[in-house]
Enzyme design. Structure first.
Site, PDB file in Angstrom:
ATOM      1  N   CYS A 195      -9.474   7.450  -7.131  1.00 29.42           N
ATOM      2  CA  CYS A 195      -8.619   7.247  -6.115  1.00 29.42           C
ATOM      3  C   CYS A 195      -9.202   8.111  -4.799  1.00 29.42           C
ATOM      4  O   CYS A 195      -9.160   9.136  -5.040  1.00 29.42           O
ATOM      5  CB  CYS A 195      -7.222   7.113  -6.013  1.00 29.42           C
ATOM      6  SG  CYS A 195      -6.248   7.236  -4.622  1.00 29.42           S
ATOM      7  N   GLU A 196      -9.463   7.325  -3.738  1.00 22.86           N
ATOM      8  CA  GLU A 196     -10.004   8.449  -2.507  1.00 22.86           C
ATOM      9  C   GLU A 196      -8.791   9.228  -1.944  1.00 22.86           C
ATOM     10  O   GLU A 196      -9.302  10.112  -1.083  1.00 22.86           O
ATOM     11  CB  GLU A 196     -10.764   7.685  -1.554  1.00 22.86           C
ATOM     12  CG  GLU A 196     -10.153   6.656  -0.805  1.00 22.86           C
ATOM     13  CD  GLU A 196     -10.934   5.876   0.242  1.00 22.86           C
ATOM     14  OE1 GLU A 196     -10.615   5.531   1.284  1.00 22.86           O
ATOM     15  OE2 GLU A 196     -12.275   5.493  -0.259  1.00 22.86           O
ATOM     16  N   HIS A 197      -7.639   8.594  -1.923  1.00 26.81           N
ATOM     17  CA  HIS A 197      -6.610   9.313  -1.425  1.00 26.81           C
ATOM     18  C   HIS A 197      -6.028  10.559  -2.064  1.00 26.81           C
ATOM     19  O   HIS A 197      -5.564  11.452  -1.377  1.00 26.81           O
ATOM     20  CB  HIS A 197      -5.285   8.360  -1.236  1.00 26.81           C
ATOM     21  CG  HIS A 197      -5.702   7.226  -0.505  1.00 26.81           C
ATOM     22  ND1 HIS A 197      -5.285   6.021  -0.602  1.00 26.81           N
ATOM     23  CD2 HIS A 197      -6.501   7.126   0.902  1.00 26.81           C
ATOM     24  CE1 HIS A 197      -5.947   5.021   0.275  1.00 26.81           C
ATOM     25  NE2 HIS A 197      -6.471   5.762   1.024  1.00 26.81           N
ATOM     26  N   HIS A 198      -6.159  10.517  -3.454  1.00 31.56           N
ATOM     27  CA  HIS A 198      -5.714  11.698  -4.333  1.00 31.56           C
ATOM     28  C   HIS A 198      -6.755  12.393  -5.179  1.00 31.56           C
ATOM     29  O   HIS A 198      -6.410  13.073  -6.083  1.00 31.56           O
ATOM     30  CB  HIS A 198      -4.191  11.495  -4.967  1.00 31.56           C
ATOM     31  CG  HIS A 198      -3.125  11.194  -3.902  1.00 31.56           C
ATOM     32  ND1 HIS A 198      -2.910   9.846  -3.571  1.00 31.56           N
ATOM     33  CD2 HIS A 198      -2.457  11.943  -3.348  1.00 31.56           C
ATOM     34  CE1 HIS A 198      -1.841   9.889  -3.037  1.00 31.56           C
ATOM     35  NE2 HIS A 198      -1.604  11.161  -2.604  1.00 31.56           N
TER      36      HIS A 198
ATOM     37  N   GLN B 219      -9.340  -0.120  -4.479  1.00 30.65           N
ATOM     38  CA  GLN B 219      -9.885  -1.187  -5.147  1.00 30.65           C
ATOM     39  C   GLN B 219     -10.342  -2.232  -4.460  1.00 30.65           C
ATOM     40  O   GLN B 219     -11.177  -2.829  -4.663  1.00 30.65           O
ATOM     41  CB  GLN B 219      -8.738  -1.443  -6.103  1.00 30.65           C
ATOM     42  CG  GLN B 219      -9.109  -2.694  -7.279  1.00 30.65           C
ATOM     43  CD  GLN B 219      -7.839  -2.615  -8.398  1.00 30.65           C
ATOM     44  OE1 GLN B 219      -7.051  -1.831  -8.569  1.00 30.65           O
ATOM     45  NE2 GLN B 219      -7.725  -3.916  -8.819  1.00 30.65           N
TER      46      GLN B 219
ATOM     47  N   CYS C 235      -2.557   7.528  -9.393  1.00 30.95           N
ATOM     48  CA  CYS C 235      -1.972   8.269  -8.276  1.00 30.95           C
ATOM     49  C   CYS C 235      -0.409   7.440  -8.210  1.00 30.95           C
ATOM     50  O   CYS C 235       0.385   8.039  -7.464  1.00 30.95           O
ATOM     51  CB  CYS C 235      -2.695   8.186  -6.997  1.00 30.95           C
ATOM     52  SG  CYS C 235      -2.957   6.416  -6.558  1.00 30.95           S
TER      53      CYS C 235
ATOM     54  N   HIS D  98      -3.754   2.897 -11.569  1.00 24.91           N
ATOM     55  CA  HIS D  98      -3.780   3.998 -10.698  1.00 24.91           C
ATOM     56  C   HIS D  98      -2.996   5.259 -11.084  1.00 24.91           C
ATOM     57  O   HIS D  98      -1.832   4.742 -11.099  1.00 24.91           O
ATOM     58  CB  HIS D  98      -3.442   3.394  -9.118  1.00 24.91           C
ATOM     59  CG  HIS D  98      -4.686   2.360  -8.595  1.00 24.91           C
ATOM     60  ND1 HIS D  98      -5.336   2.549  -7.811  1.00 24.91           N
ATOM     61  CD2 HIS D  98      -4.857   1.249  -9.266  1.00 24.91           C
ATOM     62  CE1 HIS D  98      -6.047   1.429  -7.369  1.00 24.91           C
ATOM     63  NE2 HIS D  98      -5.726   0.707  -8.406  1.00 24.91           N
TER      64      HIS D  98
END
Length: 222
Positions: free
Chosen positions: A113-116, A154, A184, A182
């Site tokens: 996940c590119e956010h976390h 995704q 996250c 996920h």
């Protein structure tokens, strides 16, 4: 570095996705440094992060962690960022004249996940109808793996795989379903350990509901 206002905006947006494009956002100079140079810089910075958390970096168990993380980032879980790691994909003439759907189901993938920067773990199901070209089955797995090995959402991941297969196979008759857990979501925030995320993308003959249903029935049998 983020300003206070930037950080407040990040908190307001939370986990909401901000769509940019189907391309992974990369700087123009992304590949000017060698892998070795990148690993050295990541090792340095991750050492500093661990120190900021109060960890004793002289401990035998921790002292090698920054190097291991740097190597993992560049050579393993984010190797799909570098075009030199893109698998060589060969296609063949459909000499059998097979004109029905071909399905490869339950392709395991691991992404991030590119956010976390937490894992995304799931399965992909791919179907296509040849317009004259066919692809080796293992190459479908390799395409999924390549695009998974980068910071992702995704929705972008499925589009990148879909666009690659359309280009390689020279047909719009492609359908993909991806189902993933996920971390996250499961290990932080709401901490929901049972939910998973599904995405679907299709074109060509799969715009027709009957053909999509045939695909769904086939992957249910797997």
């Amino acid at each position: 570095m983020n300003t206070v206002l930037d950080r407040e905006l990040i908190e307001i947006l939370g986990d909401n996705h901000q769509a940019t494009s189907a391309d992974t956002p990369l700087r123009a100079d992304a590949f000017l440094k060698s892998d070795t140079e990148k690993m050295q810089r990541i090792e340095h910075h991750f050492h500093a992060i661990m120190e900021e958390m109060g960890l004793d970096m002289t401990d035998d168990s921790l002292s090698g962690t920054p190097f291991r993380v740097a190597k993992m980032y560049i050579q393993e879980i984010f190797s799909g960022l570098d075009p030199k790691n893109k698998p060589k994909i060969s296609v063949f003439e459909n000499s059998y004249q097979y004109d029905k759907m071909l399905v490869e189901a339950n392709i395991n993938f691991n992404s991030t996940c590119e956010h976390h920067f937490l894992p995304i773990v799931g399965k992909a199901h791919i179907g296509y109808v040849s317009s004259g070209k066919v692809i080796g089955l293992s190459k479908l797995n390799r395409i999924v793996d390549y695009y998974s090995r980068r910071p992702q959402v995704q929705e972008r991941l499925i589009m990148q795989i879909f666009n690659e297969l359309k280009t390689v196979l020279e047909t719009d008759n492609v359908i993909i379903v991806m189902e993933a857990k996920h971390l996250c979501v499961s290990s932080r925030g709401i901490k929901d350990e049972t939910s998973f995320t599904s995405t679907i993308q299709y074109g060509g003959i799969f715009n027709e509901k009957e053909n999509r249903n045939d695909f769904f029935n086939m992957i249910k049998q797997e």
